[in-house]
Design a protein around this motif. Sequence first.
Motif, PDB file in Angstrom:
ATOM      1  N   PHE A   1       0.822  -1.204   0.000  1.00 13.25           N
ATOM      2  CA  PHE A   1       0.000   0.000   0.000  1.00 13.25           C
ATOM      3  C   PHE A   1       0.862   1.262   0.000  1.00 13.25           C
ATOM      4  N   ALA A   2       2.014   1.207   0.675  1.00 12.21           N
ATOM      5  CA  ALA A   2       2.904   2.372   0.716  1.00 12.21           C
ATOM      6  C   ALA A   2       3.471   2.672  -0.668  1.00 12.21           C
ATOM      7  N   VAL A   3       3.761   1.625  -1.440  1.00 10.09           N
ATOM      8  CA  VAL A   3       4.256   1.809  -2.800  1.00 10.09           C
ATOM      9  C   VAL A   3       3.183   2.473  -3.655  1.00 10.09           C
ATOM     10  N   ALA A   4       1.958   1.965  -3.562  1.00 13.23           N
ATOM     11  CA  ALA A   4       0.852   2.533  -4.329  1.00 13.23           C
ATOM     12  C   ALA A   4       0.585   3.973  -3.900  1.00 13.23           C
ATOM     13  N   ASP A   5       0.679   4.240  -2.606  1.00 10.34           N
ATOM     14  CA  ASP A   5       0.437   5.582  -2.087  1.00 10.34           C
ATOM     15  C   ASP A   5       1.471   6.569  -2.613  1.00 10.34           C
ATOM     16  N   ARG A   6       2.743   6.165  -2.614  1.00 18.94           N
ATOM     17  CA  ARG A   6       3.800   7.054  -3.088  1.00 18.94           C
ATOM     18  C   ARG A   6       3.629   7.364  -4.574  1.00 18.94           C
ATOM     19  N   ALA A   7       3.280   6.349  -5.363  1.00 15.76           N
ATOM     20  CA  ALA A   7       3.089   6.564  -6.800  1.00 15.76           C
ATOM     21  C   ALA A   7       1.923   7.514  -7.047  1.00 15.76           C
ATOM     22  N   TYR A   8       0.837   7.320  -6.320  1.00  9.01           N
ATOM     23  CA  TYR A   8      -0.346   8.167  -6.504  1.00  9.01           C
ATOM     24  C   TYR A   8      -0.058   9.614  -6.120  1.00  9.01           C
ATOM     25  N   LYS A   9       0.579   9.815  -4.947  1.00  5.52           N
ATOM     26  CA  LYS A   9       0.821  11.175  -4.472  1.00  5.52           C
ATOM     27  C   LYS A   9       1.893  11.888  -5.300  1.00  5.52           C
ATOM     28  N   ASP A  10       2.896  11.136  -5.795  1.00  3.04           N
ATOM     29  CA  ASP A  10       3.885  11.744  -6.693  1.00  3.04           C
ATOM     30  C   ASP A  10       3.230  12.183  -7.996  1.00  3.04           C
TER      31      ASP A  10
ATOM     32  N   LEU B   1      -4.380  -2.132  -7.129  1.00  8.37           N
ATOM     33  CA  LEU B   1      -5.629  -1.629  -7.690  1.00  8.37           C
ATOM     34  C   LEU B   1      -6.647  -1.343  -6.591  1.00  8.37           C
ATOM     35  N   GLN B   2      -6.685  -2.221  -5.576  1.00  7.83           N
ATOM     36  CA  GLN B   2      -7.584  -2.014  -4.439  1.00  7.83           C
ATOM     37  C   GLN B   2      -7.265  -0.708  -3.728  1.00  7.83           C
ATOM     38  N   TYR B   3      -5.983  -0.440  -3.539  1.00 13.01           N
ATOM     39  CA  TYR B   3      -5.581   0.761  -2.824  1.00 13.01           C
ATOM     40  C   TYR B   3      -5.879   2.013  -3.654  1.00 13.01           C
ATOM     41  N   LEU B   4      -5.566   1.981  -4.941  1.00 14.83           N
ATOM     42  CA  LEU B   4      -5.804   3.143  -5.796  1.00 14.83           C
ATOM     43  C   LEU B   4      -7.287   3.461  -5.896  1.00 14.83           C
ATOM     44  N   ALA B   5      -8.113   2.413  -5.875  1.00 12.10           N
ATOM     45  CA  ALA B   5      -9.559   2.631  -5.912  1.00 12.10           C
ATOM     46  C   ALA B   5     -10.046   3.260  -4.617  1.00 12.10           C
ATOM     47  N   ALA B   6      -9.344   2.958  -3.500  1.00 14.12           N
ATOM     48  CA  ALA B   6      -9.761   3.479  -2.196  1.00 14.12           C
ATOM     49  C   ALA B   6      -9.184   4.858  -1.902  1.00 14.12           C
ATOM     50  N   VAL B   7      -7.960   5.135  -2.377  1.00 13.97           N
ATOM     51  CA  VAL B   7      -7.275   6.362  -1.987  1.00 13.97           C
ATOM     52  C   VAL B   7      -7.958   7.605  -2.549  1.00 13.97           C
ATOM     53  N   THR B   8      -8.647   7.493  -3.663  1.00 15.75           N
ATOM     54  CA  THR B   8      -9.328   8.657  -4.234  1.00 15.75           C
ATOM     55  C   THR B   8     -10.569   9.033  -3.443  1.00 15.75           C
ATOM     56  N   ASN B   9     -11.099   8.045  -2.701  1.00 15.74           N
ATOM     57  CA  ASN B   9     -12.305   8.269  -1.893  1.00 15.74           C
ATOM     58  C   ASN B   9     -13.478   8.737  -2.761  1.00 15.74           C
TER      59      ASN B   9
END
Length: 313
Positions: A77-86, A114-122
């Motif tokens: 999840f941290a990897v996905a979070d960093r990619a999304y926020k960058d 994919l699960q994390y990216l779908a959730a992080v946008t809220n």
Amino acid sequence: MLGSSAIPIVEDLITLSVLDESSLLENIKVRYLSNYIYTNCGTILVSVNPYVVLPIYSPTVVEQYVENAKEMPPHIFAVADRAYKDMRREGKNQSILISGESGSGKTEATKLILQYLAAVTNKKSKVEQQILEASPILEAFGNAKTVRNNNSSRFGRFSEIQFGSENVGIVGARIVDYLLEKSRIVYQAQSERNYHIFYQLLAGSTPTEKSHFKLKTPNEFHYLNQSGCVEIEGEDDGDNFEDVRNAFSALNIDRDQQAVIFSILASILHIGDITFTKKGEGSEVSNQESLNIASTLLGVDPNLFKTALTTRS
């Protein structure tokens, strides 16, 4: 730090005072035995497949990484979070490369990102649900049991997730598959299986579908009975086929379109049962029944089909 080994056990391998093979492996091993399956190596995340379900992917855990990923332990999840926020901060495309040998967990890692990216946008939307629903279809048509892995991906995949403004979230996706192991359709090594979808079709079809597609048991189809393995312990092919049906519906593939897909799949199995005998310098079909069934399912003239199978163009 963890454990009582001679070297300190750290979350990031580059912080070790001694960077040799034994120190790296010992660090990963001790963390793994303590159910810490993720270890950082700078910007690279090392993951060891535990082959059990760990309670580290729940919505609560997702929310913790959304709120403060930098302070959380190493995680996919941290990897996905960093990619999304960058991507949001820099306004540039970001890439995540997932690699590893068979059974290392690449398929699951992809689904978790994919699960994390779908959730992080809220921003819950039909597009996000469709992205997640694509996984059962991709696995059914592209994954198979091997001697090392019950759900081995036999193809490469490039997934592109498209985002709009921060107030919109995910707006689209594109999934490209390549290098599918086509030879598996006609032959499998001992104790391996063909692609999951064939067994799911046979197990999950309705009586009407089985009659229409002239379906039999896996042991009765040549393309499925060569390896001596037609089942996977702990897996229900019938239930998994229902997941595939639901995924098709979520992707707006209606029942008529699904019937065409299933008809093609059934025709492949019947083609595998067509046998030939030598005739002069060529050959001829020796069991017309399988050829007729396959021709009907494909909607082609059986005589033309037979000519195509026995004559060089």
